[in-house]
Design a protein around this motif. Structure first.
Motif, PDB file in Angstrom:
ATOM      1  N   LYS A  29       0.804  -1.220   0.000  1.00  0.00           N
ATOM      2  CA  LYS A  29       0.000   0.000   0.000  1.00  0.00           C
ATOM      3  C   LYS A  29       0.835   1.268   0.000  1.00  0.00           C
ATOM      4  O   LYS A  29       1.821   1.376   0.729  1.00  0.00           O
ATOM      5  CB  LYS A  29      -0.905   0.028   1.247  1.00  0.00           C
ATOM      6  N   TRP A  31       0.734   4.744   1.407  1.00  0.00           N
ATOM      7  CA  TRP A  31       0.025   5.440   2.485  1.00  0.00           C
ATOM      8  C   TRP A  31       1.007   6.391   3.157  1.00  0.00           C
ATOM      9  O   TRP A  31       1.796   5.964   3.983  1.00  0.00           O
ATOM     10  CB  TRP A  31      -0.583   4.436   3.482  1.00  0.00           C
ATOM     11  N   LYS A  33       2.629  10.549   1.914  1.00  0.00           N
ATOM     12  CA  LYS A  33       3.256  11.173   0.745  1.00  0.00           C
ATOM     13  C   LYS A  33       3.943  12.462   1.146  1.00  0.00           C
ATOM     14  O   LYS A  33       3.765  12.957   2.264  1.00  0.00           O
ATOM     15  CB  LYS A  33       2.215  11.410  -0.346  1.00  0.00           C
ATOM     16  N   SER A 124     -10.935   7.317  -8.107  1.00  0.00           N
ATOM     17  CA  SER A 124      -9.922   8.296  -8.514  1.00  0.00           C
ATOM     18  C   SER A 124      -8.846   7.641  -9.391  1.00  0.00           C
ATOM     19  O   SER A 124      -8.324   8.280 -10.297  1.00  0.00           O
ATOM     20  CB  SER A 124      -9.289   8.986  -7.305  1.00  0.00           C
ATOM     21  N   GLY A 165      -2.436   9.780  -6.563  1.00  0.00           N
ATOM     22  CA  GLY A 165      -1.258   8.918  -6.516  1.00  0.00           C
ATOM     23  C   GLY A 165      -1.493   7.527  -7.090  1.00  0.00           C
ATOM     24  O   GLY A 165      -0.785   7.073  -7.998  1.00  0.00           O
ATOM     25  N   ARG A 169      -0.573   3.860 -11.290  1.00  0.00           N
ATOM     26  CA  ARG A 169      -0.337   2.425 -11.496  1.00  0.00           C
ATOM     27  C   ARG A 169      -1.318   1.825 -12.479  1.00  0.00           C
ATOM     28  O   ARG A 169      -1.093   0.716 -12.976  1.00  0.00           O
ATOM     29  CB  ARG A 169      -0.431   1.681 -10.144  1.00  0.00           C
ATOM     30  N   ARG A 223      -7.020  11.712   1.036  1.00  0.00           N
ATOM     31  CA  ARG A 223      -6.116  12.865   1.129  1.00  0.00           C
ATOM     32  C   ARG A 223      -5.806  13.187   2.592  1.00  0.00           C
ATOM     33  O   ARG A 223      -4.655  13.365   2.984  1.00  0.00           O
ATOM     34  CB  ARG A 223      -6.755  14.077   0.438  1.00  0.00           C
ATOM     35  N   HIS A 226      -3.629  10.319   4.177  1.00  0.00           N
ATOM     36  CA  HIS A 226      -2.203  10.449   3.856  1.00  0.00           C
ATOM     37  C   HIS A 226      -1.560  11.506   4.761  1.00  0.00           C
ATOM     38  O   HIS A 226      -0.472  11.311   5.290  1.00  0.00           O
ATOM     39  CB  HIS A 226      -2.019  10.882   2.395  1.00  0.00           C
ATOM     40  N   ALA A 314      -8.590   1.938   1.271  1.00  0.00           N
ATOM     41  CA  ALA A 314      -8.910   2.852   2.369  1.00  0.00           C
ATOM     42  C   ALA A 314     -10.424   2.952   2.475  1.00  0.00           C
ATOM     43  O   ALA A 314     -11.032   3.949   2.079  1.00  0.00           O
ATOM     44  CB  ALA A 314      -8.283   4.208   2.110  1.00  0.00           C
TER      45      ALA A 314
HETATM   46  C1  2P0 Z   1      -3.077   2.566  -2.582  1.00  0.00           C
HETATM   47  N1  2P0 Z   1      -4.691   3.987  -1.351  1.00  0.00           N
HETATM   48  O1  2P0 Z   1      -1.887   2.230  -2.662  1.00  0.00           O
HETATM   49  C2  2P0 Z   1      -3.541   3.143  -1.265  1.00  0.00           C
HETATM   50  C3  2P0 Z   1      -3.938   2.054  -0.325  1.00  0.00           C
HETATM   51  C4  2P0 Z   1      -5.768   3.550  -0.540  1.00  0.00           C
HETATM   52  C5  2P0 Z   1      -5.225   2.494   0.293  1.00  0.00           C
HETATM   53  O2  2P0 Z   1      -3.697   5.371  -2.720  1.00  0.00           O
HETATM   54  O3  2P0 Z   1      -4.234  11.742  -2.321  1.00  0.00           O
HETATM   55  O4  2P0 Z   1      -6.624   8.357  -3.846  1.00  0.00           O
HETATM   56  O5  2P0 Z   1      -5.117  11.052  -4.564  1.00  0.00           O
HETATM   57  O6  2P0 Z   1      -2.719  10.585  -3.944  1.00  0.00           O
HETATM   58  O7  2P0 Z   1      -4.274   7.548  -4.416  1.00  0.00           O
HETATM   59  C6  2P0 Z   1      -5.788   6.064  -2.012  1.00  0.00           C
HETATM   60  O8  2P0 Z   1      -5.234   7.334  -2.088  1.00  0.00           O
HETATM   61  O9  2P0 Z   1      -4.580   9.406  -2.789  1.00  0.00           O
HETATM   62  C7  2P0 Z   1      -4.661   5.126  -2.052  1.00  0.00           C
HETATM   63  P1  2P0 Z   1      -4.131  10.777  -3.454  1.00  0.00           P
HETATM   64  P2  2P0 Z   1      -5.200   8.145  -3.434  1.00  0.00           P
HETATM   65  O10 2P0 Z   1      -3.888   2.386  -3.512  1.00  0.00           O
END
Ligand code: 2P0
Length: 359
Positions: A29, A31, A33, A124, A165, A169, A223, A226, A314
C-alpha cells in the motif's frame, strides 16, 4: 524540445479522444506522501478490468480570452457535476504551466464509471488515469511529442500521479510498481512501471471479488488519511516495512508462492488499517462486517486449503483475491457465507486486466 504552445495563426480543428482506464488494487500500500504527490514508500498493485472509467475529451479552439483558467465543461454520467468539475479544473490548471496548450483550447469532458456511483469503489485511480491518457493522446496529436509508446505511458503515469497517486499504477497491464525500489530496475517515485513480465502467470489469471460492505462516503478521505501519516509515530518503521515487503512480495510473485504472497498481502491490508487507528485523531474505516468477512476467509482457508486472500483499500470493502481455477468454489463460498455482510448483497466482480484502451 517542444514548448507545447499552439500556433494561434493556425487554429486546430475540433476533435475528441476517448480512453477507458481501469481501477487497480494495491497489494503493497501507498500510504503517506510528500512534496508534489511523491510516495513515502513504493507500492505494487494488480490492474483490474471490470471497474473502469470511460472518458471522452472534446477540444476546440478557445473562444473566450485567457482568464488564467482552463475552459472546461464537465459531465458525469451525462449530468453536469460541479464538484467533479472543480476538482478536474484544479488539476488541469496545475498542469497548464508545463502544458500551455491547455489554456488555448476549450474542453468538454464526458465521463462515467462501469461500477455504480458511490458503490464505495475508489474511482480516482480509473478516473485520473483515463484523463491523463486523454491528455497524452491530445498532446501527441497536436505536437507529435509522444510517438514512442514507453514515453507515452510514462508521461501518462506522471500526469495520473499528479491527479491521484494510486492512478499512476493503472496505466499498465496486469501489475505495476510505483516508487523507487531496489527490487525493480527503472522504478521511480515520479511514475509507475509495469511488472507483469516479472511475475508468475498465475497472477494474470487472478480474480478480485469486491465485497461492498458499505456504500457510505468515507468519514476520512484518502487525502486526509495520507496527511495524518505525517504525525504518526509508526510512520518511519512503516515505510521501512513497506520497502522490505516489496522485495518479499515480488519474490513470492516471481516464484508463484501463493501462501507467502497471501500472507504479505493480508498483513499489508491490516497494517494500512492499523495505521489509521493509531493516527491522531484516530479513525476506523473497517466496519464490523469487514472483520466478520476477514474471519470467515481465514476459516475457509483453514478448512479448504484454497488460496483465497483478502485485502482492503482505504475503506470498509473487502477484496477477495484468488486464482481463477478455484472460482466455482469461491463464488459458492461468497454466496453462502459472505453476501450477508454486503450492502444490498452487492459484489463487484473483477479480475486482473490488460490495462487501458483507447477507443
Ligand atoms: C493505494 N490507497 O496504494 C492506497 C492504499 C488507498 C489504500 O492510494 O491523495 O486516492 O489522490 O494521492 O491515491 C488512495 O489514495 O490518494 C490510495 P491521493 P489516493 O492504492
Amino acid at each position: 524540445m517542444s514548448r507545447l504552445i499552439l500556433d494561434s495563426s493556425n487554429p486546430v480543428a475540433p476533435g475528441q479522444v476517448i480512453w477507458r482506464s481501469p481501477s487497480n488494487i494495491a497489494l503493497v500500500k501507498y500510504w503517506g506522501k510528500h512534496g508534489i504527490q511523491l510516495p513515502r514508500n513504493p507500492s505494487l498493485s494488480l490492474t483490474l478490468a471490470a471497474s473502469f472509467t470511460d472518458t471522452l475529451l472534446e477540444y476546440a479552439p478557445r473562444e473566450t480570452p485567457d482568464d488564467g483558467q482552463v475552459e472546461l465543461d464537465f459531465f458525469f454520467h451525462e449530468q453536469e457535476n460541479e464538484a467533479f468539475r472543480t476538482k478536474i479544473l484544479e488539476f488541469l490548471n496545475s498542469l497548464a504551466p508545463t502544458m500551455p496548450f491547455l489554456k488555448q483550447l476549450k474542453f468538454t469532458i464526458r465521463t462515467g464509471n462501469s461500477f455504480p456511483h458511490s458503490a464505495g469503489i475508489a474511482s480516482s485511480a480509473s478516473a485520473m488515469s483515463a484523463l491523463a491518457l486523454c491528455l497524452c493522446s491530445l498532446e501527441d496529436r497536436l505536437f507529435g511529442t509522444l510517438r514512442d509508446a514507453d514515453a507515452f505511458d510514462q508521461k501518462a503515469s506522471v500526469l495520473a500521479r499528479l491527479g491521484s497517486g494510486s492512478a499512476c499504477r493503472s496505466i499498465f497491464p496486469h501489475a505495476a510498481v510505483w516508487g523507487a525500489t531496489q527490487f525493480v530496475p527503472g522504478s521511480s517515485d515520479d511514475f509507475a512501471v509495469p511488472v507483469g513480465d516479472l511475475i508468475n502467470p498465475v497472477f494474470k489469471d487472478f480474480h478480485d471479488d469486491i465485497l461492498i460492505v458499505s456504500r457510505e462516503e468515507k468519514s476520512v478521505s484518502s487525502r486526509a488519511g495520507h496527511a495524518l501519516m505525517d504525525g504518526n509515530p509508526y510512520a518511519e518503521p512503516r515505510y521501512a516495512q513497506a520497502r522490505a515487503r516489496m522485495g518479499a512480495l515480488l519474490e513470492a510473485m516471481k516464484s508463484g508462492d501463493l501462501a507467502t504472497f497471501g500472507k504479505i498481502v493480508e498483513d499489508e491490508a491490516l497494517t494500512l488499517h492499523a495505521l489509521m487507528m493509531c493516527s491522531n485523531p484516530s479513525y476506523t474505516l473497517m466496519r464490523p462486517d469487514s472483520l466478520a468477512i476477514i474471519e470467515k476467509v481465514r476459516q475457509y482457508r483453514a478448512d479448504t486449503g484454497n488460496p483465497v486472500y483478502f485485502t482492503l483499500d482505504a475503506g470498509p470493502n473487502v477484496h477477495l483475491i484468488y486464482p481463477g481455477d478455484i472460482i466455482t468454489d469461491v463464488r459458492k463460498f461468497i454466496d453462502d457465507h459472505l453476501l450477508e455482510h454486503c450492502e444490498d448483497n452487492y459484489v463487484q466482480q473483477d479480475w486482473v486486466g490488460e490495462g487501458p484502451e483507447e477507443k
